[in-house]
Design an enzyme around this catalytic site. Sequence first.
Site: not given
Ligand code: ACO
Length: 431
Positions: A268, A309, A365
């Site tokens: 988070h 996101h 972020d």
């Molecule tokens: N880098 C590479 N691949 C990614 C990323 C990433 N940052 N984010 C998602 N993906 C890919 C996943 O591997 C998945 O691929 P697939 O379909 O081949 O399996 C697809 O994109 C969907 O990803 P999910 O994890 O299902 O997306 P979700 O909506 O659940 O996750 C999240 C969102 C947690 C923010 C994710 O994008 C992530 O981990 N990002 C990096 C961490 C981050 O920056 N967090 C800050 C969020 S903003 C905040 O909280 C203030």
Amino acid sequence: MPKDTLTITDNRTGKTYELPIENGTIKALDLRQMKASPEDFGLMTYDPAFTNTAACKSRITDIDGEKGILNYRGYPIEQLAERSSYLETAYLILHGELPTQAQFDSWVFNVTHHTIVHENIKELMGAFRYDAHPMGILVSTVAALSTFYPVAKEVRNPRARQDQIFRLIAKMPTLAAFAYRHSVGMPYAYPDNDLSYCGNFLGMMFKMTEVKYKVDPVLEKALEVLFILHADHEQNCSTSAMRAVGSSEVDPYSAIAAATAALYGPLHGGANEMVLRMLEEIGSKDKVPAFVKEVKTSGGEVRLMGFGHRVYKNYDPRARIIKVMADQVFQLTKRNPLLDIALELERIALEDDYFVKRKLYPNVDFYSGLIYQAMGFPVDMFPVLFAIPRTAGWLAQWEEMLEDKDQKIARPRQIYLGKGHRDFVPVSERG
Ligand code: ACO
């Protein structure tokens, strides 16, 4: 003639039910009437992490993830970031309307005159180890404030609520700055009521031996904007914690401590810290293509931190604002060398099919940590810098929850999959 209803046939019984649809939702309780037999409890929904469940009706923050839109009380985040101040935005979020000049003056006066914390808080801070994480200190000291203001228990009393709102918005920066000064062994710098909200926070953080701290207007403005961008973001993990804990009618200091604890987690409020560590690990611009390749071939194990996101499937509007502001800040501070790596990462990722297909764009972020670092904040302080402005959002959501006649103490259901009835066996008889 289309109707705003949903017709469901329960194939266990052959019975058909017509449920009203309101605001794009059906009421989960309307499912309870669907029973397989008269003794049956009735149908429930299973939704871990609330991925498709609205837990409240809210009038505070509106996000359109597909279009990349974020509004507080209807006002676009871009306009607020450019033309408002953090305290004005906090007033808007809490009261629903922008203040008149008189309302604003009174609001600023009240917040400014609650910035000092009881001297005993200093002793409490002193009990922490020299290397204690400032977020751990913040969680504990804000909870401790509840013991100084017993009237805070009167959560049904609007006047008492208002006083705690002044105090919490005013004292969070003081607690945060004291936590930092404790960690570096510096004497605490007391609030200076001549300065703005953000100017005073910078002073309490960085004041050395000078009699009067001189605030740099570029850094002050940058912090105002960053605080505005982080002021609320509807029903995320920490806000849900605030609402759930607050629904027991505990005092707001205890509820804010719970929300701050939720924000502390790396999934988070800790992501901006991870962006920085990732950029440091990549090390130089020429290593970016190899890193992007690693992300793409890791099967989801290596992530491009600061990208993607749950809600935004277009550019995160906050990231766009921060990127522009970074240029202004870096003209003043030394340019953060990690920025070149970040820009190259963004350029390559936005052209790459892997990221485009999955709608992965920079989130809030991706650039915020770079600015905070250039301003002199240590990485440990990043989640604390998130908690200070989010206090306005948490408090607004808490008040909305308390005044919402639909709300009760939060109490989700479970699906019990454990053992059935069995009789106790004394230890001497257990195999
Ligand atoms: N880098 C590479 N691949 C990614 C990323 C990433 N940052 N984010 C998602 N993906 C890919 C996943 O591997 C998945 O691929 P697939 O379909 O081949 O399996 C697809 O994109 C969907 O990803 P999910 O994890 O299902 O997306 P979700 O909506 O659940 O996750 C999240 C969102 C947690 C923010 C994710 O994008 C992530 O981990 N990002 C990096 C961490 C981050 O920056 N967090 C800050 C969020 S903003 C905040 O909280 C203030």
